[in-house]
Each structure stands twice: as structure tokens, then as C-alpha cells.
Motif scaffolding. Structure first.
Motif, short mmCIF file in Angstrom:
data_model
loop_
_atom_site.label_atom_id
_atom_site.label_comp_id
_atom_site.label_asym_id
_atom_site.label_seq_id
_atom_site.Cartn_x
_atom_site.Cartn_y
_atom_site.Cartn_z
N MET A 37 22.61 55.77 33.07
CA MET A 37 22.38 55.54 34.95
C MET A 37 23.05 54.36 35.50
SD MET A 37 18.90 57.67 36.69
CE MET A 37 19.27 56.63 37.01
N PRO A 38 23.79 53.71 35.94
CA PRO A 38 24.09 53.39 36.69
C PRO A 38 23.01 52.04 37.08
CG PRO A 38 24.94 54.29 38.30
CD PRO A 38 24.64 54.98 37.20
N SER A 39 23.24 50.82 36.89
CA SER A 39 21.82 49.54 37.19
C SER A 39 22.11 49.26 38.55
CB SER A 39 22.55 48.82 36.07
OG SER A 39 21.82 47.35 36.91
N PRO A 40 20.74 49.25 38.52
CA PRO A 40 21.03 48.60 40.40
C PRO A 40 21.06 47.34 40.60
CG PRO A 40 18.47 49.37 39.83
CD PRO A 40 19.34 49.27 38.76
N TYR A 41 21.08 46.64 39.73
CA TYR A 41 20.93 44.95 40.03
C TYR A 41 22.18 44.17 39.90
CZ TYR A 41 15.88 45.37 39.20
OH TYR A 41 14.56 45.46 39.58
N SER A 42 22.48 43.12 40.82
CA SER A 42 23.90 42.57 40.70
C SER A 42 23.71 40.49 40.55
CB SER A 42 23.96 42.94 41.52
OG SER A 42 24.97 43.91 41.71
N TYR A 73 15.84 47.96 34.02
CA TYR A 73 16.64 47.43 33.69
C TYR A 73 16.31 45.71 33.73
CZ TYR A 73 18.23 52.22 35.67
OH TYR A 73 18.52 53.27 36.25
N GLN A 130 20.06 44.55 32.78
CA GLN A 130 21.66 45.05 33.28
C GLN A 130 21.85 44.98 33.53
OE1 GLN A 130 21.65 46.94 29.59
NE2 GLN A 130 24.13 47.37 30.58
N THR A 131 23.19 45.20 34.23
CA THR A 131 23.94 45.10 34.57
C THR A 131 25.13 46.07 34.66
OG1 THR A 131 25.47 43.10 34.38
CG2 THR A 131 23.57 42.94 35.96
N ASP A 132 26.24 46.88 35.45
CA ASP A 132 27.44 47.76 35.47
C ASP A 132 28.44 46.68 35.26
OD1 ASP A 132 25.69 49.99 35.76
OD2 ASP A 132 26.59 49.86 38.15
N ASP A 133 28.37 45.33 35.76
CA ASP A 133 29.77 44.85 35.62
C ASP A 133 30.15 43.50 34.36
OD1 ASP A 133 27.86 43.31 36.64
OD2 ASP A 133 29.37 42.35 38.32
#
Length: 215
Positions: free
Chosen positions: A1-6, A116, A135-138
Motif C-alpha cells: 500500500m502507498p505510504s500516506p507520509y511525506s 508507517y 516509510q515513504t513512497d519516494d
């Protein structure tokens, strides 16, 4: 699942020796998502930097629900009182207003925010240092370590973290540095730019540990 955090770096830390001592300030990080988190609030003279950084990302101090000071040194706690709606973690202490919560960082208990984000004990620089893992997506898994790592250069010059930064427990710090290097994709150190953890860095740790195993 994509992380909601930046992850957003509000201020990039630095440290440099001069004739009178050390000129230094810490990195300040903002994590935005389901729980907004601020990590290390610099010195009391840096309030404008922090305020402007929050505004840039459309965050008010009262929107921050967790504040983490990776340890209690003055350049990491200077604006904690801006965040009065947040639970505060300062080293191994967890508090809100006048209430202190039982949490056994000293026994390795992780403080889990959600799937996350978590805060873990990484003593060495001081005996009560903590690290935030997000945990981040980028960027993948990022460790915001405070002075467990001073800057990327201390990977090849141990005197930076051991001597210049006055490690309280060098052997313990080395163990926790190696643990973080093996776990994560990027590191936000206490006094330098974020850096990517390369395969070469991980291999170096593995080689050292293998050598120690056979001694």
C-alpha cells in the motif's frame, strides 16, 4: 500500500569547528500525514526558520500531534514549546503537559505510531538517543537519527561522531549505527544533508560484522 507520509527538511543541520569551539545547528524535519510529526526543533534563536518552514507546507504548530527530540541537547529542543497540542518525546521521556507516560525505550520497546512510523531507541551519542523511522513512497524507509550520525562524512572518519561530537558510549553508538545502516534506504543525520544508504555502505557493515564473528 502507498505510504500516506511525506518527509520535509525544514532546516539542514551543520557543524564545524572554529578557534572558539563548535559552530553547529541541527537538522529539523517535518513529517506530514495522518499524524504530523516534528523532529528536532533547533535552538531558541531559530523560531522564524521553523515557523516559515511550517507555513511553506501549510502546517500550523497546533496541527503537529507528535514532537520528537532525538536527544536533549540544546540545539535539538529549543522550540519545543511551540507545539503544545503534541505529545512530546525527548530522548527516552514521553510526556504531555505534566503527565509522563511509561515507555521502556531502555529495554528496546518501540513506540509505534502506525504501520508507517515508529520511534526506536538508538543510544550512543547520549545514553537516551532515539531515532524516527518513517516509510515513504519516494525515499523508501528513512531514519531521522539525530546525532547517531553527524553527517555522511562520519562514515569514513569516525573521529567526527566519536570525538568531535563527544559520544557518550562509542561502542553502543557503533552498534546502533550499523543496525540503522542495514535497515534503511536514507538517513537524515543530525548535522548534515540527508544521504542515501548505498549497497557499499551496507556491505561494509556486513564485512565488519563477519570479521568480528571470526575473531
Amino acid at each position: 500500500m502507498p505510504s500516506p507520509y511525506s518527509l520535509h527538511i525544514l532546516h539542514e543541520g551543520y557543524s564545524r569547528a572554529d578557534s572558539t569551539g563548535m559552530d553547529a545547528n541541527c537538522t529539523c524535519s517535518l513529517i506530514t500525514g495522518p499524524t504530523n510529526i516534528i523532529v528536532d526543533t533547533m535552538t531558541p534563536w531559530d523560531k522564524a526558520i521553523l515557523t516559515n518552514g511550517l507555513t511553506k507546507h501549510n502546517v500550523n504548530p497546533d496541527d503537529v500531534k507528535l514532537l520528537v527530540s532525538t536527544h536533549g541537547h540544546s540545539d535539538h529542543i529549543g522550540n519545543n514549546n511551540m507545539f503544545l497540542k503534541a505529545k512530546h518525546i525527548v530522548g527516552f521521556n514521553v510526556s504531555y503537559e505534566h503527565k509522563y507516560f511509561d515507555h521502556s525505550f531502555s529495554y528496546g520497546e518501540e513506540l509505534v505510531v502506525d504501520d508507517y512510523v515508529k520511534v526506536i531507541a538508538t543510544p550512543g551519542h547520549t545514553l537516551t538517543d532515539v531515532t524516527v523511522l518513517v516509510q515513504t513512497d519516494d525515499l523508501g524507509l528513512v531514519a531521522i537519527t539525530g546525532d547517531l550520525f553527524e553527517k555522511e562524512e562520519d562514515l569514513t572518519d569516525e573521529s567526527i561522531w566519536m570525538v568531535d561530537a563527544c559520544s557518550e558510549a562509542p561502542k553502543l553508538q557503533e552498534i546502533n549505527r550499523n543496525k540503522i545502516l542495514q535497515m534503511v534506504d536514507h538517513i537524515v543525520p543530525g548535522h548534515g544533508p540527508m544521504f542515501k544508504v548505498t549497497k557499499e555502505m551496507k556491505d561494509r557493515v556486513n564485512n565488519i560484522q563477519n570479521e568480528q564473528h571470526y575473531i
